[in-house]
Design a protein around this motif. Structure first.
Motif, PDB file in Angstrom:
ATOM      1  N   MET A 142       3.377 -24.478  98.523  1.00  0.00           N
ATOM      2  CA  MET A 142       4.085 -25.663  98.977  1.00  0.00           C
ATOM      3  C   MET A 142       3.478 -26.088 100.314  1.00  0.00           C
ATOM      4  N   PRO A 143       3.157 -27.372 100.466  1.00  0.00           N
ATOM      5  CA  PRO A 143       2.592 -27.820 101.742  1.00  0.00           C
ATOM      6  C   PRO A 143       3.644 -27.767 102.848  1.00  0.00           C
ATOM      7  N   PRO A 144       3.211 -27.491 104.070  1.00  0.00           N
ATOM      8  CA  PRO A 144       4.158 -27.466 105.187  1.00  0.00           C
ATOM      9  C   PRO A 144       4.767 -28.843 105.423  1.00  0.00           C
ATOM     10  N   PHE A 145       6.016 -28.839 105.803  1.00  0.00           N
ATOM     11  CA  PHE A 145       6.746 -30.052 106.151  1.00  0.00           C
ATOM     12  C   PHE A 145       6.603 -30.273 107.647  1.00  0.00           C
ATOM     13  N   HIS A 146       6.609 -31.520 108.097  1.00  0.00           N
ATOM     14  CA  HIS A 146       6.522 -31.868 109.517  1.00  0.00           C
ATOM     15  C   HIS A 146       7.751 -32.688 109.893  1.00  0.00           C
ATOM     16  N   LEU A 147       8.370 -32.323 111.008  1.00  0.00           N
ATOM     17  CA  LEU A 147       9.523 -33.067 111.507  1.00  0.00           C
ATOM     18  C   LEU A 147       9.464 -33.123 113.020  1.00  0.00           C
ATOM     19  N   ALA A 148       9.548 -34.322 113.579  1.00  0.00           N
ATOM     20  CA  ALA A 148       9.669 -34.507 115.020  1.00  0.00           C
ATOM     21  C   ALA A 148      11.106 -34.930 115.298  1.00  0.00           C
ATOM     22  N   PHE A 149      11.710 -34.355 116.335  1.00  0.00           N
ATOM     23  CA  PHE A 149      13.109 -34.644 116.640  1.00  0.00           C
ATOM     24  C   PHE A 149      13.302 -34.687 118.152  1.00  0.00           C
ATOM     25  N   PRO A 150      14.316 -35.410 118.612  1.00  0.00           N
ATOM     26  CA  PRO A 150      14.522 -35.576 120.051  1.00  0.00           C
ATOM     27  C   PRO A 150      15.270 -34.411 120.687  1.00  0.00           C
ATOM     28  N   VAL A 151      14.863 -34.081 121.910  1.00  0.00           N
ATOM     29  CA  VAL A 151      15.579 -33.125 122.749  1.00  0.00           C
ATOM     30  C   VAL A 151      15.657 -33.687 124.157  1.00  0.00           C
ATOM     31  N   ASP A 152      16.597 -33.161 124.939  1.00  0.00           N
ATOM     32  CA  ASP A 152      16.725 -33.639 126.316  1.00  0.00           C
ATOM     33  C   ASP A 152      16.232 -32.634 127.350  1.00  0.00           C
ATOM     34  N   ASP A 153      15.760 -31.452 126.895  1.00  0.00           N
ATOM     35  CA  ASP A 153      15.323 -30.397 127.811  1.00  0.00           C
ATOM     36  C   ASP A 153      14.346 -29.491 127.052  1.00  0.00           C
ATOM     37  N   LEU A 154      13.060 -29.557 127.406  1.00  0.00           N
ATOM     38  CA  LEU A 154      12.060 -28.763 126.686  1.00  0.00           C
ATOM     39  C   LEU A 154      12.218 -27.266 126.939  1.00  0.00           C
ATOM     40  N   ALA A 155      12.637 -26.881 128.139  1.00  0.00           N
ATOM     41  CA  ALA A 155      12.843 -25.455 128.421  1.00  0.00           C
ATOM     42  C   ALA A 155      13.969 -24.902 127.545  1.00  0.00           C
ATOM     43  N   ALA A 156      15.038 -25.660 127.384  1.00  0.00           N
ATOM     44  CA  ALA A 156      16.146 -25.228 126.521  1.00  0.00           C
ATOM     45  C   ALA A 156      15.698 -25.180 125.066  1.00  0.00           C
ATOM     46  N   ALA A 157      14.875 -26.141 124.645  1.00  0.00           N
ATOM     47  CA  ALA A 157      14.351 -26.139 123.274  1.00  0.00           C
ATOM     48  C   ALA A 157      13.478 -24.906 123.054  1.00  0.00           C
ATOM     49  N   ARG A 158      12.631 -24.576 124.028  1.00  0.00           N
ATOM     50  CA  ARG A 158      11.788 -23.378 123.914  1.00  0.00           C
ATOM     51  C   ARG A 158      12.650 -22.116 123.804  1.00  0.00           C
ATOM     52  N   ALA A 159      13.678 -22.024 124.620  1.00  0.00           N
ATOM     53  CA  ALA A 159      14.548 -20.844 124.593  1.00  0.00           C
ATOM     54  C   ALA A 159      15.264 -20.725 123.254  1.00  0.00           C
ATOM     55  N   PHE A 160      15.721 -21.852 122.695  1.00  0.00           N
ATOM     56  CA  PHE A 160      16.463 -21.828 121.441  1.00  0.00           C
ATOM     57  C   PHE A 160      15.546 -21.603 120.243  1.00  0.00           C
ATOM     58  N   GLN A 169       6.022 -27.286 110.431  1.00  0.00           N
ATOM     59  CA  GLN A 169       5.795 -27.745 111.797  1.00  0.00           C
ATOM     60  C   GLN A 169       6.931 -28.656 112.232  1.00  0.00           C
ATOM     61  N   ILE A 170       7.638 -28.213 113.269  1.00  0.00           N
ATOM     62  CA  ILE A 170       8.635 -29.085 113.885  1.00  0.00           C
ATOM     63  C   ILE A 170       8.199 -29.337 115.320  1.00  0.00           C
ATOM     64  N   VAL A 171       8.528 -30.506 115.826  1.00  0.00           N
ATOM     65  CA  VAL A 171       8.103 -30.901 117.161  1.00  0.00           C
ATOM     66  C   VAL A 171       9.321 -31.377 117.944  1.00  0.00           C
ATOM     67  N   ALA A 172       9.642 -30.652 118.993  1.00  0.00           N
ATOM     68  CA  ALA A 172      10.709 -31.060 119.907  1.00  0.00           C
ATOM     69  C   ALA A 172      10.097 -32.063 120.878  1.00  0.00           C
ATOM     70  N   GLN A 173      10.563 -33.301 120.804  1.00  0.00           N
ATOM     71  CA  GLN A 173      10.002 -34.355 121.651  1.00  0.00           C
ATOM     72  C   GLN A 173      11.034 -34.780 122.679  1.00  0.00           C
ATOM     73  N   LEU A 174      10.615 -34.808 123.934  1.00  0.00           N
ATOM     74  CA  LEU A 174      11.504 -35.172 125.022  1.00  0.00           C
ATOM     75  C   LEU A 174      11.937 -36.627 124.869  1.00  0.00           C
ATOM     76  N   ALA A 175      13.223 -36.817 124.639  1.00  0.00           N
ATOM     77  CA  ALA A 175      13.793 -38.161 124.468  1.00  0.00           C
ATOM     78  C   ALA A 175      15.259 -38.096 124.889  1.00  0.00           C
ATOM     79  N   PRO A 176      15.516 -38.023 126.188  1.00  0.00           N
ATOM     80  CA  PRO A 176      16.907 -37.903 126.649  1.00  0.00           C
ATOM     81  C   PRO A 176      17.797 -38.993 126.056  1.00  0.00           C
ATOM     82  N   ALA A 177      19.013 -38.609 125.733  1.00  0.00           N
ATOM     83  CA  ALA A 177      20.050 -39.505 125.193  1.00  0.00           C
ATOM     84  C   ALA A 177      19.784 -39.956 123.763  1.00  0.00           C
ATOM     85  N   ARG A 178      18.846 -39.313 123.053  1.00  0.00           N
ATOM     86  CA  ARG A 178      18.556 -39.709 121.673  1.00  0.00           C
ATOM     87  C   ARG A 178      18.934 -38.637 120.651  1.00  0.00           C
ATOM     88  N   SER A 179      19.350 -37.445 121.094  1.00  0.00           N
ATOM     89  CA  SER A 179      19.641 -36.362 120.164  1.00  0.00           C
ATOM     90  C   SER A 179      21.107 -36.373 119.759  1.00  0.00           C
TER      91      SER A 179
END
Length: 137
Positions: free
Chosen positions: A1-19, A44-54
């Protein structure tokens, strides 16, 4: 099965890394000051910095539970699902839906749990009682 890709908004990259890296155990890939790639169980998921969008915009009623919309997640083998539930409980994650079984006795019987990442994005981790019925109607 090919890998799926998803980009999603986060407001804190350090918190995303920890989680995603610490709690869920996802290896980190490439990153910048505005995004971080994670290996989400081969996808592949990508946490993208986008405050107030999550966070979610609504919920749907599914088998007696309010399911957050939008959400994303994984379908694991049952033993992996139980291990993940134990890991999340040990980490003190607050569940939107505690680990439970829904659609019991039906072709879509599944173990499921819902929770949020630190940015408020909803995730669902589930396992099918009969994995070959994932897309059954």
């Amino acid at each position: 099965m090919p890998p799926f890709h998803l980009a999603f908004p986060v407001d804190d990259l350090a918190a995303a890394r920890a989680f995603y890296g610490g709690v869920l155990g996802c290896a980190e890939g490439r990153s910048s000051d505005e995004w971080v790639d994670f290996d989400f169980f081969g996808h592949q998921i990508v946490a993208q910095l986008a405050p107030a969008r999550s966070g979610d915009a609504a919920s749907n009623h599914v088998d007696g539970h309010g399911v957050p919309v939008p959400h994303f997640g994984l379908v694991l083998e049952m033993a992996e699902w139980r291990a993940m539930a134990d890991r999340l409980k040990a980490a003190g994650i607050r569940f939107l839906m505690e680990p439970t079984v829904r659609f019991a006795g039906q072709s879509g019987e599944q173990a499921t749990m819902f929770f949020r990442d630190p940015a408020g994005n909803a995730l669902e981790i589930k396992a099918m009682a009969h994995p070959d019925k994932l897309f059954a109607r």
